[in-house]
Design an enzyme around this catalytic site. Structure first.
Site, mmCIF file in Angstrom:
data_model
loop_
_atom_site.group_PDB
_atom_site.id
_atom_site.type_symbol
_atom_site.label_atom_id
_atom_site.label_comp_id
_atom_site.label_asym_id
_atom_site.label_seq_id
_atom_site.Cartn_x
_atom_site.Cartn_y
_atom_site.Cartn_z
ATOM 1 N N GLU A 191 0.664 -1.047 0.114
ATOM 2 C CA GLU A 191 0.007 0.028 0.045
ATOM 3 C C GLU A 191 0.928 1.443 0.094
ATOM 4 O O GLU A 191 0.431 2.232 -0.875
ATOM 5 C CB GLU A 191 -1.034 0.198 1.288
ATOM 6 C CG GLU A 191 -2.017 -1.136 1.066
ATOM 7 C CD GLU A 191 -2.825 -1.304 -0.106
ATOM 8 O OE1 GLU A 191 -2.799 -0.328 -0.846
ATOM 9 O OE2 GLU A 191 -3.085 -2.484 -0.328
ATOM 10 N N HIS B 240 -5.016 -6.077 -10.430
ATOM 11 C CA HIS B 240 -4.455 -6.972 -9.320
ATOM 12 C C HIS B 240 -4.076 -8.231 -10.259
ATOM 13 O O HIS B 240 -3.071 -8.865 -9.885
ATOM 14 C CB HIS B 240 -5.449 -7.365 -8.535
ATOM 15 C CG HIS B 240 -5.740 -6.213 -7.437
ATOM 16 N ND1 HIS B 240 -6.733 -5.511 -7.666
ATOM 17 C CD2 HIS B 240 -5.315 -5.870 -6.219
ATOM 18 C CE1 HIS B 240 -6.723 -4.612 -6.625
ATOM 19 N NE2 HIS B 240 -5.956 -4.875 -6.073
#
Length: 633
Positions: A348, A428
């Site tokens: 992140e 992703h």
């Protein structure tokens, strides 16, 4: 209509596969900017690109290379407005002169589409248009991280538009979202939109702190390698230090919560949930590791500001995300334990690194590249303080496979080759292409994770753009490997494994002139600056010198097309090697590759080098005029 031009370091212009339809467009000659030259120039980049008076280049980032130059990342502007995705990397020597090497993309002919860049709608009106399109008007007062930036943007049919790049984060809806919009400032039309939420010293131990979860086991912080570094005031431990600050959201999405998490040092942080012993402590520790890694490995910080980590975000949220300003981590439920593992925290923060570096947009190939870089930074975080596993989130996934580097397809959704990619893929899953690239770099080609990530970070910060695709990004990786003094061959082979053809960046190697001293080079056993010297037909004895006040420097001279070698440049034909001074007899009319290196663990930052040669007596040939100028003047 405006024209798109690509600047590359190769002799011939190369077009990214996604832009081949533009081959019929008028091309502008780039002269010295499309190949490496040995002649330095006083011209500024704007002059060399021959930009009209309404256009210029604006410096956005600067990096030092291992060969003693600076690489400046510059964004093209039109009437003072930055152009989305139009950036050029330009090399400058220590005297501020251009070396002639540049790469990237810029645009011409904007005036034909857009006589004026001035918006006809306000930033607030653009935001209202965005909110209405998503039925988010009711959340107007609860939006956070609202960003509206003015750009020139190339839309459908490559037409130039004056646009607002609008983004906002909203936590009040059923699922947290970070919406992104490209909105025409003249008509108010939404040209494109997408969800931009990018997911997924020890001393005396004077505190009580545990972490981990039922799968990985309980971690006792305060013992190597799990050295916790809270700020201690009296008996209170604050989860903040120079690298990171943690906020406990207490299972809410209340964006007004901003207090630093704290606990009585002697009692520990009581936040056990969903099989994890303390997500707050874990997140604080791993965020600190990211900050320390950037300082020690890359000499920088991850973000421009201190990293903010929000834990216990929402109720049983099985996600983690970067919202443009902070990272947030849910507690999971049935699929995940709390998402505060090393690789997920690094992941992140990696999204923040990318947003502040290349700004890769979160869709298409650039979205997959964005996700892959974050996955890679997660692996680096694991490796920095302990060991990595080449898997994403394995410590927090309760059952099954999450994402894998070696075999991206094993999760049933990811792809590991460019031929299997399609534009509608979730980033992703398209990230599998560069996840596989990273695996080949490390496991098959033997590059250390530290050096591989150093190259990828340089590529992200200098060469990648908002809409860089797999091929374009690969070219940036190869050039970045030169910049940091690494052999590009393993990177070329890793890219080839997934179907990415690396550009020929051989002209990116700095060419040296005779009898010129190049100083302030960095050299170690991993940082091995590479230069090239074109010996003329009349060269007799070529002399290469290296000097450092720190010690001896090894010089290795090779000839051949080393980039095509499967193993590495070490297996090419070595014509001479030695320390500090090397002479080579009768080496005329050759491209000589000159590598400087050290043995052992030392690193020298004060290395100077120079190259010269003597002229062959009695030389005769078709180039006698050049010979006389060089040898008889």
């Amino acid at each position: 209509m405006h024209k798109i031009l690509f600047v590359f370091v190769v002799g011939a212009r190369k077009i990214n596969a996604k832009h081949r339809a533009m081959e019929t467009m008028r091309k502008r000659s780039l002269n010295g900017l499309n190949k490496r030259t040995t002649a330095e120039t006083e011209l500024n980049p704007t002059d060399l690109l021959n930009l009209p008076k309404d256009e210029s280049l604006q410096n956005v980032y600067q990096s030092n290379s291992a060969v003693g130059t600076k690489i400046e990342k510059m964004r093209q502007t039109y009437k003072g407005t930055p152009i989305f995705d139009a950036v050029v990397a330009i090399e400058i020597d220590k005297n501020g002169k251009l070396t002639g090497d540049a790469s990237g993309m810029f645009v011409e002919g904007i005036q034909e589409d857009l006589p004026s860049a001035e918006p006809l709608i306000t930033e607030e009106e653009a935001l209202q248009i965005a909110l209405k399109s998503e039925n988010d008007v009711k959340f107007r007062r609860k939006l956070t991280n609202v960003k509206t930036e003015h750009y020139i943007y190339l839309g459908d049919k490559e037409r130039a538009h004056s646009i607002y790049y609008v983004r906002y984060f909203i936590s009040e809806s059923k699922t947290p979202r970070r919406q992104a919009f490209i909105i025409d400032t003249k008509s108010g039309q939404i040209l494109r939109k997408w969800n931009d939420l990018q997911t997924a010293s020890c001393g005396a131990r004077t505190y009580k702190a545990y972490g981990g979860n039922e799968k990985m086991g309980k971690i006792k912080y305060g013992e190597t390698p799990y050295c916790l570094e809270p700020t201690i005031v009296g008996n209170m431990c604050f989860l903040e230090n120079e690298f990171v600050r943690v906020i406990d959201m207490e299972s809410t999405r209340d964006d007004s919560k901003n207090d630093t998490a704290k606990f009585e040092c002697s009692k520990g942080y009581d936040d056990e949930v969903n099989g994890a012993y303390s997500p707050a402590i874990d997140a604080f520790f791993y965020g600190t590791q990211v900050g320390k890694m950037f300082r020690e490995w890359f000499g920088s910080t991850p973000l421009r500001e201190k990293v903010i980590i929000r834990v216990h975000y929402g109720s049983n949220m099985e996600n983690a995300f970067w919202d443009g300003e902070t990272t947030s981590f849910g507690d999971g439920q049935s699929t995940f334990y709390p998402l505060t593992s090393a690789d997920v925290v690094g992941h992140e923060i990696g999204h923040g690194v990318t947003e502040q570096a290349s700004g890769l947009v979160y869709h298409g190939e650039s979205g997959g590249l964005n996700e892959a870089f974050s996955d890679i930074l997660g692996e680096a975080t694991e490796k920095y303080f302990k060991n990595n596993d080449m898997k994403v989130g394995d410590d927090i996934k309760k059952e099954g496979i999450f994402r894998d580097f070696r075999d991206p397809e094993i999760d049933g959704s990811s792809v590991g080759h460019v031929e299997d990619f399609h534009d509608s893929m979730d980033p992703h899953y398209s990230s599998g292409v560069y996840r596989r690239v990273f695996f080949v770099m490390i496991i098959q080609k033997g590059i250390s994770i530290k050096q591989a990530v150093k190259v990828l970070l340089q590529a992200n910060r200098v060469y990648w753009r908002e809409r860089s695709g797999f091929e374009d990004a690969g070219c940036g990786v190869i050039k970045a490997s030169y910049d940091v003094g690494q052999n590009p061959t393993p990177y070329v082979r890793a890219l080839d494994d997934v179907g990415v053809t690396a550009c020929d960046a051989s002209h990116h190697i700095r060419a040296v002139e005779t009898n010129v001293t190049y100083s302030d080079l960095t050299v170690s056993n991993e940082v091995k600056p590479l230069f090239r010297f074109n010996s003329p037909n009349w060269a007799d004895v070529v002399t290469v010198r290296a000097a450092s006040g720190s010690g001896d420097v090894k010089i290795t001279l090779r000839v051949g097309t080393w980039q095509d070698d499967e193993v590495a440049r070490e297996d090419l034909k070595i014509i001479e090697e030695g320390y500090n001074l090397v002479n080579i007899d009768r080496i005329a009319n050759e491209v000589i590759y000159i590598e400087f290196s050290l043995e052992g663990e030392n690193e020298y930052n004060d290395v100077s080098i120079s190259v010269g040669y003597t002229c062959l007596e009695g030389y005769s040939g078709n180039d006698m005029q050049e010979y006389r100028l060089d040898c008889q003047s």
